[in-house]
Enzyme design. Structure first.
Site, PDB file in Angstrom:
ATOM      1  N   GLY A 231       0.818  -1.268   0.127  1.00 38.62           N
ATOM      2  CA  GLY A 231      -0.020  -0.109   0.037  1.00 38.62           C
ATOM      3  C   GLY A 231       0.695   1.286  -0.076  1.00 38.62           C
ATOM      4  N   GLU A 273       4.867  -6.087   3.285  1.00 37.62           N
ATOM      5  CA  GLU A 273       4.512  -6.861   2.016  1.00 37.62           C
ATOM      6  C   GLU A 273       4.405  -6.072   0.867  1.00 37.62           C
ATOM      7  OE1 GLU A 273       1.684 -10.464   3.389  1.00 37.62           O
ATOM      8  OE2 GLU A 273       0.757  -8.722   2.436  1.00 37.62           O
ATOM      9  N   GLY A 275       4.885  -4.013  -2.782  1.00 36.48           N
ATOM     10  CA  GLY A 275       5.466  -4.496  -4.151  1.00 36.48           C
ATOM     11  C   GLY A 275       5.623  -3.357  -4.854  1.00 36.48           C
ATOM     12  N   ARG A 276       4.705  -2.194  -5.175  1.00 36.72           N
ATOM     13  CA  ARG A 276       4.721  -1.043  -5.717  1.00 36.72           C
ATOM     14  C   ARG A 276       5.971  -0.310  -5.314  1.00 36.72           C
ATOM     15  NH1 ARG A 276       0.120   0.494  -8.368  1.00 36.72           N
ATOM     16  NH2 ARG A 276      -1.088  -0.492  -6.759  1.00 36.72           N
ATOM     17  N   ARG A 311      -2.544  -0.669 -16.997  1.00 38.81           N
ATOM     18  CA  ARG A 311      -3.072   0.211 -16.081  1.00 38.81           C
ATOM     19  C   ARG A 311      -3.620   1.165 -16.522  1.00 38.81           C
ATOM     20  NH1 ARG A 311      -0.513   2.582 -12.732  1.00 38.81           N
ATOM     21  NH2 ARG A 311      -1.730   2.235 -11.009  1.00 38.81           N
ATOM     22  N   TYR A 315      -7.402   1.334 -15.255  1.00 38.98           N
ATOM     23  CA  TYR A 315      -7.637   2.238 -14.116  1.00 38.98           C
ATOM     24  C   TYR A 315      -7.731   3.741 -14.803  1.00 38.98           C
ATOM     25  CZ  TYR A 315      -5.717  -1.838 -11.531  1.00 38.98           C
ATOM     26  OH  TYR A 315      -5.592  -3.049 -11.078  1.00 38.98           O
ATOM     27  N   CYS A 342      -7.457  -3.662 -30.850  1.00 36.50           N
ATOM     28  CA  CYS A 342      -8.805  -3.352 -31.409  1.00 36.50           C
ATOM     29  C   CYS A 342      -9.707  -2.960 -30.201  1.00 36.50           C
ATOM     30  CB  CYS A 342      -9.510  -4.217 -32.341  1.00 36.50           C
ATOM     31  SG  CYS A 342      -8.205  -4.841 -33.421  1.00 36.50           S
ATOM     32  N   GLU A 343      -9.274  -1.973 -29.683  1.00 37.38           N
ATOM     33  CA  GLU A 343      -9.964  -1.572 -28.332  1.00 37.38           C
ATOM     34  C   GLU A 343      -9.668   0.096 -28.181  1.00 37.38           C
ATOM     35  OE1 GLU A 343     -11.942  -3.311 -24.822  1.00 37.38           O
ATOM     36  OE2 GLU A 343      -9.519  -4.027 -24.623  1.00 37.38           O
TER      37      GLU A 343
HETATM   38  C1  LIG Z   1      -1.160  -6.849  -3.575  1.00 34.54           C
HETATM   39  C2  LIG Z   1      -0.554  -6.907  -2.307  1.00 34.54           C
HETATM   40  C3  LIG Z   1       0.346  -6.328  -1.872  1.00 34.54           C
HETATM   41  C4  LIG Z   1       1.324  -5.324  -2.538  1.00 34.54           C
HETATM   42  O1  LIG Z   1       0.586  -4.260  -2.717  1.00 34.54           O
HETATM   43  P1  LIG Z   1       1.507  -2.938  -3.404  1.00 34.54           P
HETATM   44  O2  LIG Z   1       0.315  -2.077  -3.590  1.00 34.54           O
HETATM   45  O3  LIG Z   1       2.039  -3.401  -4.498  1.00 34.54           O
HETATM   46  O4  LIG Z   1       2.155  -2.623  -2.208  1.00 34.54           O
HETATM   47  C5  LIG Z   1       0.880  -6.673  -0.485  1.00 34.54           C
HETATM   48  N1  LIG Z   1      -0.043  -7.723   0.274  1.00 34.54           N
HETATM   49  C6  LIG Z   1      -1.044  -8.444  -0.332  1.00 34.54           C
HETATM   50  C7  LIG Z   1      -2.024  -9.213   0.562  1.00 34.54           C
HETATM   51  C8  LIG Z   1      -1.465  -8.161  -1.769  1.00 34.54           C
HETATM   52  O5  LIG Z   1      -2.520  -8.627  -2.205  1.00 34.54           O
END
Ligand SMILES: *Cc1c(COP(=O)(O)O)cnc(C)c1O
Length: 422
Positions: A231, A273, A275-276, A311, A315, A342-343
């Protein structure tokens, strides 16, 4: 913040000679420096660990870099678990934060010794049925409902989210899990996505720390870790102020000292956790302008499409674009930058002011390192691109080859017509 590509036009042209566009390019140096900054920001917490959300950038070469930096993985599917296993992640280096989980996936998670994070109360019975036991270490995912607010507004709407358990269910779950042999407990929640504010994590931490104190009181469970999940966002737009991970780490520390320490929970480990935040800015989609079209608007057609990066299409997400070699040219042309699907939503940019684009120009689409390649698909029979790694010594390594028509037809391999075709 001004957005500058991590490569020069000359470098990119040299790379494109060997690997035809479109391709993803990741920056090892940026990935490592960012991971180091995260670890430093949370070094005050003895048990801190980042479990990289594999779904953001599921590539074993990337996972190995993060493993070297001390990260684990966060998985939510069978193949993500398998990739983690292949990269050498074992035991508590893996977090299994799934939802709507196919029962057999719990099995592999347990075989690997992963920490299993239960998304729902009913998963206790499910887990017991597939494993024949309850693991000694277990985590439950929390959903407070309502809206999640910080000082300057609503961040997200947990009340509408499918994830997690209510506090009542968490309390009941902890009691039952203890009866069934669980000894080490964790709490997890993901309440807002792509937050570009230093306040999100500290606010979330406060909510979860207070919950931990109540849960401990109500159940006596031994709460050993709190997972703040993902997040933390990134500034996709140049005018956005990036998060400062040191400020975020210090904010979580403050909540930790105010809430957990006085409650005798000063040994709790903090997990993330992300990611982004880990990969987003450190990967770009590189594409070439191949057509220009002047009708009611000005269009630039590129050789990548939404199947490579969806994305913007789904979005309406903003991804900054740099026209390589024209970084300092005036942005005096208004373009829609489109792919070939084709969108009509296959547009990387709409009404974007850019320098004059000539056919053959290389375009860098920024901030595609997370939830970019991994969301790719095969609509219109479009093939997935290669992924390349710009290493710290300046060399380039292919870390995934581009898909071929044979790959696209591979799931018809039982069928003689296609076998003879390819
Ligand atoms: C997608 C997800 C993340 C990573 O989210 P980011 O927005 O990339 O930081 C972490 N934990 C869980 C359970 C997720 O589904």
């Amino acid at each position: 913040m001004e957005k500058k590509p991590f490569v020069t036009k000359e470098q990119l042209e040299a790379i494109a000679k060997e690997y035809p566009t479109p391709f993803y390019l990741y920056d090892e140096k940026g990935i490592r420096e960012n991971a180091k900054a995260l670890l430093e920001a949370f070094s005050w917490n003895k048990g801190f660990k980042e479990y990289f959300a594999v779904k953001a950038t599921p590539n074993p070469f990337i996972l190995k870099i993060l493993r070297e930096m001390g990260c684990g993985t966060d998985c939510s599917s069978l193949t993500e678990l398998m990739m983690s296993r292949a990269c050498g992640f074992r035991g508590h280096e893996i977090m299994f934060s799934s939802n709507d989980t196919p029962p057999e996936e719990f099995k592999l998670a347990d075989e690997l010794g992963a920490i299993i994070n239960l998304d729902d109360f009913t998963h206790i019975a499910c887990l017991e049925e597939v494993l024949g036991k309850i693991p000694e270490t277990i985590c439950c995912r929390f959903n407070p409902g309502g809206v999640f607010e910080i000082a300057n507004g609503i961040m997200d709407n947990p009340g509408d989210a499918k994830y997690g358990m209510t506090e009542e269910q968490m309390t009941e779950a902890y009691k039952i899990l203890m009866e069934k042999g669980a000894k080490h407990f964790g709490i997890h929640a993901f309440l807002a996505s792509n937050t570009v504010t230093n306040e999100y994590y500290p606010m979330l931490a406060k909510v979860l720390f207070e919950l931990a104190v109540r849960l401990k009181k109500a159940t006596g469970a031994n709460i050993e870790f709190i997972n703040l999940s993902g997040g933390i966002g990134i500034p996709y737009r140049p005018e956005q102020e990036p998060n400062d991970i040191r400020v975020i780490g210090a904010g979580v520390k403050k909540a930790f000292e105010e809430i957990l320490v006085p409650a005798g929970l000063g040994d709790v480990a903090i997990f993330t956790e992300l990611g982004r935040f880990m990969l987003g800015p450190h990967g770009v989609l590189v594409t070439r302008a191949i057509h220009e079209k002047h009708i009611h608007k000005e269009y630039i057609g590129v050789d990548a499409c939404a199947a490579n990066l969806m994305r913007p299409a789904i979005y309406g997400a903003y991804h900054h674009i740099t026209v390589m070699g024209k970084e300092n040219a005036p942005c005096d042309h208004k373009y829609d930058v489109t792919g070939s699907l084709c969108e009509n939503n296959d547009k990387f940019a709409i009404d974007r002011m850019l320098p004059k684009i000539d056919m053959g120009d290389l375009l860098v689409i920024h901030d595609a390192g997370a939830h970019g390649f991994s969301m790719g698909y095969n609509y219109n029979g479009r093939l997935r691109s290669a992924e390349l790694l710009l290493k710290e010594d300046g060399s380039v390594e292919m870390i995934r080859r581009a898909e071929t028509p044979e790959d696209y037809f591979a799931t018809f391999d039982f069928c003689p017509i296609f076998r003879d075709q390819s």
